[in-house]
Design a protein around this motif. Sequence first.
Motif, PDB file in Angstrom:
ATOM      1  N   ILE A  63       0.837  -1.203   0.000  1.00 25.22           N
ATOM      2  CA  ILE A  63       0.000   0.000   0.000  1.00 25.22           C
ATOM      3  C   ILE A  63       0.867   1.246   0.000  1.00 25.22           C
ATOM      4  CG2 ILE A  63      -1.648   1.338   1.374  1.00 25.22           C
ATOM      5  CD1 ILE A  63      -2.794  -1.340   2.368  1.00 25.22           C
ATOM      6  N   ILE A  64       1.917   1.222   0.831  1.00 20.86           N
ATOM      7  CA  ILE A  64       2.819   2.372   0.921  1.00 20.86           C
ATOM      8  C   ILE A  64       3.561   2.596  -0.394  1.00 20.86           C
ATOM      9  CG2 ILE A  64       4.933   3.230   2.015  1.00 20.86           C
ATOM     10  CD1 ILE A  64       3.953   1.958   4.618  1.00 20.86           C
ATOM     11  N   SER A  65       4.067   1.500  -0.981  1.00 21.55           N
ATOM     12  CA  SER A  65       4.859   1.628  -2.209  1.00 21.55           C
ATOM     13  C   SER A  65       4.047   2.229  -3.351  1.00 21.55           C
ATOM     14  CB  SER A  65       5.419   0.262  -2.619  1.00 21.55           C
ATOM     15  OG  SER A  65       4.381  -0.622  -3.022  1.00 21.55           O
ATOM     16  N   GLU A  66       2.748   1.952  -3.364  1.00 16.94           N
ATOM     17  CA  GLU A  66       1.898   2.472  -4.430  1.00 16.94           C
ATOM     18  C   GLU A  66       1.680   3.982  -4.334  1.00 16.94           C
ATOM     19  OE1 GLU A  66      -1.616   0.150  -4.054  1.00 16.94           O
ATOM     20  OE2 GLU A  66      -0.757  -1.641  -4.993  1.00 16.94           O
ATOM     21  N   ARG A  67       1.977   4.560  -3.160  1.00 21.21           N
ATOM     22  CA  ARG A  67       1.772   5.994  -2.954  1.00 21.21           C
ATOM     23  C   ARG A  67       3.067   6.798  -3.028  1.00 21.21           C
ATOM     24  NH1 ARG A  67      -2.518   7.553   0.204  1.00 21.21           N
ATOM     25  NH2 ARG A  67      -1.628   9.639  -0.120  1.00 21.21           N
ATOM     26  N   ILE A  68       4.180   6.126  -3.293  1.00 19.46           N
ATOM     27  CA  ILE A  68       5.458   6.842  -3.361  1.00 19.46           C
ATOM     28  C   ILE A  68       5.532   7.622  -4.676  1.00 19.46           C
ATOM     29  CG2 ILE A  68       7.970   6.594  -3.470  1.00 19.46           C
ATOM     30  CD1 ILE A  68       7.709   4.101  -1.749  1.00 19.46           C
ATOM     31  N   PRO A  69       5.738   8.922  -4.621  1.00 24.17           N
ATOM     32  CA  PRO A  69       5.844   9.708  -5.862  1.00 24.17           C
ATOM     33  C   PRO A  69       7.214   9.513  -6.517  1.00 24.17           C
ATOM     34  CG  PRO A  69       6.207  11.114  -3.957  1.00 24.17           C
ATOM     35  CD  PRO A  69       5.831   9.760  -3.413  1.00 24.17           C
ATOM     36  N   GLU A  70       7.357  10.019  -7.726  1.00 22.80           N
ATOM     37  CA  GLU A  70       8.620   9.909  -8.449  1.00 22.80           C
ATOM     38  C   GLU A  70       9.669  10.790  -7.755  1.00 22.80           C
ATOM     39  OE1 GLU A  70      10.407  10.552 -12.980  1.00 22.80           O
ATOM     40  OE2 GLU A  70       8.236  10.642 -12.602  1.00 22.80           O
ATOM     41  N   LEU A  71      10.787  10.171  -7.389  1.00 19.46           N
ATOM     42  CA  LEU A  71      11.807  10.919  -6.642  1.00 19.46           C
ATOM     43  C   LEU A  71      13.184  10.313  -6.884  1.00 19.46           C
ATOM     44  CD1 LEU A  71      12.674   8.962  -4.027  1.00 19.46           C
ATOM     45  CD2 LEU A  71      10.439   9.682  -3.209  1.00 19.46           C
ATOM     46  N   VAL A  72      14.206  11.056  -6.465  1.00 19.68           N
ATOM     47  CA  VAL A  72      15.577  10.574  -6.513  1.00 19.68           C
ATOM     48  C   VAL A  72      16.368  11.337  -5.448  1.00 19.68           C
ATOM     49  CG1 VAL A  72      16.315  12.262  -8.254  1.00 19.68           C
ATOM     50  CG2 VAL A  72      17.583  10.129  -7.982  1.00 19.68           C
ATOM     51  N   ILE A  73      17.354  10.688  -4.885  1.00 20.28           N
ATOM     52  CA  ILE A  73      18.235  11.345  -3.912  1.00 20.28           C
ATOM     53  C   ILE A  73      19.540  11.680  -4.622  1.00 20.28           C
ATOM     54  CG2 ILE A  73      19.548  11.056  -1.780  1.00 20.28           C
ATOM     55  CD1 ILE A  73      17.267   9.359  -0.720  1.00 20.28           C
ATOM     56  N   GLU A  74      19.807  12.974  -4.745  1.00 19.75           N
ATOM     57  CA  GLU A  74      21.007  13.455  -5.428  1.00 19.75           C
ATOM     58  C   GLU A  74      21.720  14.473  -4.556  1.00 19.75           C
ATOM     59  OE1 GLU A  74      19.703  13.176 -10.145  1.00 19.75           O
ATOM     60  OE2 GLU A  74      19.505  15.075  -9.077  1.00 19.75           O
ATOM     61  N   ASN A  75      23.039  14.322  -4.451  1.00 21.20           N
ATOM     62  CA  ASN A  75      23.867  15.261  -3.689  1.00 21.20           C
ATOM     63  C   ASN A  75      23.359  15.445  -2.261  1.00 21.20           C
ATOM     64  OD1 ASN A  75      25.459  15.782  -6.039  1.00 21.20           O
ATOM     65  ND2 ASN A  75      23.878  17.222  -6.740  1.00 21.20           N
ATOM     66  N   GLY A  76      22.889  14.336  -1.695  1.00 24.46           N
ATOM     67  CA  GLY A  76      22.442  14.378  -0.311  1.00 24.46           C
ATOM     68  C   GLY A  76      21.108  15.067  -0.101  1.00 24.46           C
ATOM     69  N   LYS A  77      20.343  15.246  -1.180  1.00 22.31           N
ATOM     70  CA  LYS A  77      19.049  15.923  -1.082  1.00 22.31           C
ATOM     71  C   LYS A  77      17.952  15.062  -1.718  1.00 22.31           C
ATOM     72  CE  LYS A  77      20.509  19.825   0.755  1.00 22.31           C
ATOM     73  NZ  LYS A  77      20.042  20.322   2.073  1.00 22.31           N
ATOM     74  N   LEU A  78      16.740  15.239  -1.221  1.00 26.97           N
ATOM     75  CA  LEU A  78      15.570  14.572  -1.799  1.00 26.97           C
ATOM     76  C   LEU A  78      15.019  15.451  -2.912  1.00 26.97           C
ATOM     77  CD1 LEU A  78      13.369  12.361  -1.787  1.00 26.97           C
ATOM     78  CD2 LEU A  78      12.139  13.746  -0.085  1.00 26.97           C
ATOM     79  N   VAL A  79      15.005  14.908  -4.134  1.00 25.54           N
ATOM     80  CA  VAL A  79      14.517  15.658  -5.293  1.00 25.54           C
ATOM     81  C   VAL A  79      13.261  14.973  -5.809  1.00 25.54           C
ATOM     82  CG1 VAL A  79      15.048  16.497  -7.601  1.00 25.54           C
ATOM     83  CG2 VAL A  79      16.870  16.320  -5.884  1.00 25.54           C
ATOM     84  N   LEU A  80      12.154  15.733  -5.853  1.00 20.61           N
ATOM     85  CA  LEU A  80      10.878  15.211  -6.325  1.00 20.61           C
ATOM     86  C   LEU A  80      10.613  15.683  -7.750  1.00 20.61           C
ATOM     87  CD1 LEU A  80       8.872  15.959  -3.084  1.00 20.61           C
ATOM     88  CD2 LEU A  80       9.475  13.686  -3.899  1.00 20.61           C
ATOM     89  N   ALA A  81      10.058  14.777  -8.561  1.00 18.12           N
ATOM     90  CA  ALA A  81       9.757  15.136  -9.950  1.00 18.12           C
ATOM     91  C   ALA A  81       8.702  16.231 -10.001  1.00 18.12           C
ATOM     92  CB  ALA A  81       9.281  13.908 -10.717  1.00 18.12           C
ATOM     93  N   ASP A  82       7.718  16.151  -9.124  1.00 15.24           N
ATOM     94  CA  ASP A  82       6.663  17.157  -9.042  1.00 15.24           C
ATOM     95  C   ASP A  82       6.646  17.730  -7.635  1.00 15.24           C
ATOM     96  OD1 ASP A  82       5.703  16.687 -11.716  1.00 15.24           O
ATOM     97  OD2 ASP A  82       4.763  14.848 -10.954  1.00 15.24           O
ATOM     98  N   GLN A  83       6.653  19.034  -7.544  1.00 16.79           N
ATOM     99  CA  GLN A  83       6.644  19.683  -6.243  1.00 16.79           C
ATOM    100  C   GLN A  83       5.350  19.347  -5.497  1.00 16.79           C
ATOM    101  OE1 GLN A  83       9.371  21.432  -5.316  1.00 16.79           O
ATOM    102  NE2 GLN A  83       8.488  21.453  -3.247  1.00 16.79           N
ATOM    103  N   LEU A  84       5.505  18.987  -4.229  1.00 19.85           N
ATOM    104  CA  LEU A  84       4.336  18.638  -3.425  1.00 19.85           C
ATOM    105  C   LEU A  84       3.670  19.885  -2.878  1.00 19.85           C
ATOM    106  CD1 LEU A  84       5.763  15.631  -1.320  1.00 19.85           C
ATOM    107  CD2 LEU A  84       4.351  15.508  -3.374  1.00 19.85           C
ATOM    108  N   GLU A  85       2.349  19.933  -2.982  1.00 21.75           N
ATOM    109  CA  GLU A  85       1.602  21.040  -2.390  1.00 21.75           C
ATOM    110  C   GLU A  85       1.397  20.811  -0.906  1.00 21.75           C
ATOM    111  OE1 GLU A  85      -2.004  21.605  -4.507  1.00 21.75           O
ATOM    112  OE2 GLU A  85      -1.032  22.090  -6.416  1.00 21.75           O
ATOM    113  N   GLN A  86       1.337  19.547  -0.521  1.00 21.07           N
ATOM    114  CA  GLN A  86       1.233  19.205   0.896  1.00 21.07           C
ATOM    115  C   GLN A  86       1.966  17.892   1.143  1.00 21.07           C
ATOM    116  OE1 GLN A  86      -2.941  18.803   1.714  1.00 21.07           O
ATOM    117  NE2 GLN A  86      -3.155  16.907   0.560  1.00 21.07           N
ATOM    118  N   SER A  87       2.303  17.661   2.397  1.00 14.34           N
ATOM    119  CA  SER A  87       3.057  16.459   2.750  1.00 14.34           C
ATOM    120  C   SER A  87       2.266  15.204   2.413  1.00 14.34           C
ATOM    121  CB  SER A  87       3.397  16.468   4.242  1.00 14.34           C
ATOM    122  OG  SER A  87       4.227  17.557   4.560  1.00 14.34           O
TER     123      SER A  87
END
Length: 260
Positions: A63-87
């Motif tokens: 259930i959790i895995s299905e809700r994970i948005p597109e992301l990658v960790i680069e240079n020690g930071k969390l980078v999201l493909a689409d900016q989140l409007e809310q957590s």
Amino acid sequence: MIIIFIFKLIWDVFMFPENLWRVTTLAKKKATIVFVLFGMIIGAPYLKASLQTLETIAIDMQIISERIPELVIENGKLVLADQLEQSVLVKTDTANLVIYAENAPDSLTIERAIKRAPLSFLMGDSQLKVATPATDFDLSYDLLEGLTDVSLKAMMTDFGSLSALTLIPMVIVSLLVGLVDGLLQLVIMALFVNILSLLFRVRLPFAQNFKLVLVASFMPTLIMSILNIIGVYPAAQTALIAGITAYIYYKGIITHVTRL
């Protein structure tokens, strides 16, 4: 051949309690094998419960895995493909996943979710926090460089999957629990039948009584364990086992000795 002999002895004692007297000559090695088998049957319901918990975890992780948005960790930071409007907050019975939106403050809903779930994963801008109701620790993204949503989903799926790495520890722990639980039960029953035998002026060493109740209680314990595994939990089952054991002991030892 030893196992066949042991099971035949246990069955004969259960069906014909007067055969219990034969257990007094049971060798220490065979008695040890009986005790290990005794621990295994007591531990079996614990193992089943552990497997059911693992299955629940696997479902929740899916259930959790299905809700994970597109992301990658680069240079020690969390980078999201689409900016989140809310957590992002994904709640399940066994685990939570929180991905904080940029500059989003901690909400009361998230705090409550963390306190209620056994395990929570909180992904911030520069670190991953793993939290339980009792404690938490931070994991720097520098250690997770290159992690993507695809690999994270695979990790979530593997977290609740059954494999040798998860099954073997579960079997060992269940056996240890069964051995400890069984030892306590046998000590208490051995003390009880020791008092019972003294009332009839039958005196046997405690070690002998321990061995006798081990065999006498084996079948009743096995029956109760099987019932527990299929989801049936008789009321006062420990008392039932003790009562049957005392009856077999009385018929097999006290009656035998008083007739001599």
